[in-house]
Design a protein around this motif. Sequence first.
Motif, mmCIF file in Angstrom:
data_model
loop_
_atom_site.group_PDB
_atom_site.id
_atom_site.type_symbol
_atom_site.label_atom_id
_atom_site.label_comp_id
_atom_site.label_asym_id
_atom_site.label_seq_id
_atom_site.Cartn_x
_atom_site.Cartn_y
_atom_site.Cartn_z
ATOM 1 N N VAL A 575 0.829 -3.685 -1.032
ATOM 2 C CA VAL A 575 0.918 -2.070 -0.527
ATOM 3 C C VAL A 575 0.980 -1.192 -1.588
ATOM 4 C CG1 VAL A 575 1.952 -0.649 0.925
ATOM 5 C CG2 VAL A 575 2.189 -3.238 1.355
ATOM 6 N N VAL A 577 1.309 3.082 -2.286
ATOM 7 C CA VAL A 577 1.203 4.351 -1.793
ATOM 8 C C VAL A 577 1.036 5.174 -2.543
ATOM 9 C CG1 VAL A 577 2.980 6.095 -1.049
ATOM 10 C CG2 VAL A 577 3.524 3.800 -0.876
ATOM 11 N N ALA A 598 8.451 2.000 2.531
ATOM 12 C CA ALA A 598 8.074 2.917 1.662
ATOM 13 C C ALA A 598 9.028 3.648 1.576
ATOM 14 C CB ALA A 598 7.209 2.732 1.293
ATOM 15 N N TYR A 606 1.408 11.189 3.156
ATOM 16 C CA TYR A 606 1.112 10.014 2.057
ATOM 17 C C TYR A 606 -0.234 9.659 2.903
ATOM 18 C CZ TYR A 606 4.816 10.994 -0.858
ATOM 19 O OH TYR A 606 5.661 11.827 -2.035
ATOM 20 N N VAL A 608 -1.288 5.432 2.904
ATOM 21 C CA VAL A 608 -0.386 3.589 3.010
ATOM 22 C C VAL A 608 -1.912 2.823 2.569
ATOM 23 C CG1 VAL A 608 0.633 2.188 2.981
ATOM 24 C CG2 VAL A 608 1.707 3.906 3.422
#
Length: 639
Positions: A575, A577, A598, A606, A608
């Motif tokens: 993952v 970010v 996160a 943001y 992801v």
Amino acid sequence: MRQTRRSHLRSLALTTGSLMAAPTFAATSPMPFGEEFPALDSLAVGDWWTKKPKGKSAPPLMTVPRDKVVAFALYTQDSGVLKLTAQLYPLKPGEAREARLEFERDGQWTEAARVEVVFPGWSAHFRVGGWDASVNVPYRVRHGEAAMFTGVIRRDPVDKDEIVIANMSCNSSRTTGFRPEIIDNLLAQDPDLLFFAGDQTYRHTEHTAGWIEFGLQFRDVMRDRPTISIPDDHDVGHPNLWGENGKLSTRKDNADGGYFYPVEYVNMVQRQQSWHLPDAVDPAPIQRGITVYFTRMRLGGVDFAILEDRKFKSAPFGNIPAMGPRPDHINDPSYDPASIDLPGLQLLGDRQLKFLSAWGEDWQGAEMKVVLSQTAFCGAVHMHGKRNDRLLADLDCNGWPQTGRNRALEALRRCQAVHLCGDQHLAVVVKHGIDEWGDAPYSFTSPALVNTIYGRWWHPLDEKPGPNPVPDSPLPWTGDFKDGLGNKISMMAYANPPDIEDEQQRADGYGLARFDKKSRRVTFECWPRFADSKDGANAQFPGWPIQVEMAANDGRKPVAWLPELLFKEAKDLVVQVLKADGSEIISTLRIQGNRYQAPVFADGEYTVKAGQDRPEKSVLDKVKATPTKEAAGTKEITL
């Protein structure tokens, strides 16, 4: 279906096109490094068999019985490629300049390759493609009729919960002979990987003899497990090294940067020590044809980035204002650290920073990440050389230039990588800080293996702990400090030598780093040279062992949160970010399980991304962070 070891070896014997060696030299010149350096590597060139090492601390004789000419071997494997270097003693005129690699199954040995022995340096290099890493395979390297060195290519321990790395550096050539007190402990502790961070030998102009000496000392632990070795300044004949992209150095102290021995000598050192590493990720040579080797290697689910933190680094002389009698030493407490952190100065260089960025996003075969390099990203030392010789700032460490140091630590922090290194002759564990104390990764600097060269001590001038000292530590000076370059560091443990003149009290030894993949914890151990590992943790230096969470390598304090992700029909994904405008990657991690929320460290929007081994698909796009976990909610995701 998994290939059997027998069929695997048979295929190797039949596919010699996948077996490659390093470039070779047709001639055996008595002066392979030019007339300007007629005595360089003298014990291994020319009429070497007529020469005897001189002095109290001389290296071993290069003349050995001819059935002993294969001195040792070291290897790595990654992504189906085995690379192995065999180091031979110098060969005599008329002897075959060829080495052979064989593998064994059920008592039957099969020849896999023949390669030419490279001169200068007398090393032989084998590259085997299509390697089956799931089985242990005995090997032997042969020369002539009788010379042989044997070992085992270990299988990749992907099924082990804990992967153990031995962290070592600085092997004094003033103390000759074997190292049984270290080897016995290492064999008992049985690390999965050996890491030699540099200064394997201090025989500045006699690397082949010094490298063979090192190999004889450590071959019984290297022969049957992968080994990462990277040369440092003394290996290439320097007191210090600022590589400056390979330019020619003309100063005796090397403070002008570059290398002052011939390119052929530098490349020989790197070939002997590091050819067996996985192929360089960006192999283009630097100035004057000096080779590079920075790369990555995966073992047991732990991913190692292997750096060259001297090769691209700027030199002090001519680049910063003079601060004292030496260009690389500062002792004026009134100086401004910002005055030497000037635009254009390099630490790792753009090529290695680009590599670190890409490595941090690629989690194929990886559950935890580690960066390996020669020296520390700070100056965690006060006394240099002698017990009362205080030095404020030493520009030989990677705490300078500070902007380059911070960029390197940011790259580690984004993927929660820990740092292992050596060079400093003083074992320390620190937690780095960039903007605030503790917001960056942990680093473990190993002690010198054998410390008869140079003592160092951690000893704050006011003899007081810093803020936030380690609870219940037996050491008096832990806590938050600034080094002499203004870098924020939190001292967790240090191993000062009580008496550098007493062989039993030099605080030399080695480190172990234990990576627990299930708990995502790292345990640092620090073992004195003359300790008995059977005595357990009590035999370690005071202040060790130290256990840290992998997640703590990113010590930034969250100010907001993104929605919790619930991945349906998938787990343990990677993952990432990043800021919604794509201007900055915040983190890239392999999560555990199928839920992850996160943290972020500034308000804003943001994006992801997620994927099995890389963040390939956007799963949240331009989502606004919220101040609490609960307010962010949960999003179900199907990839």
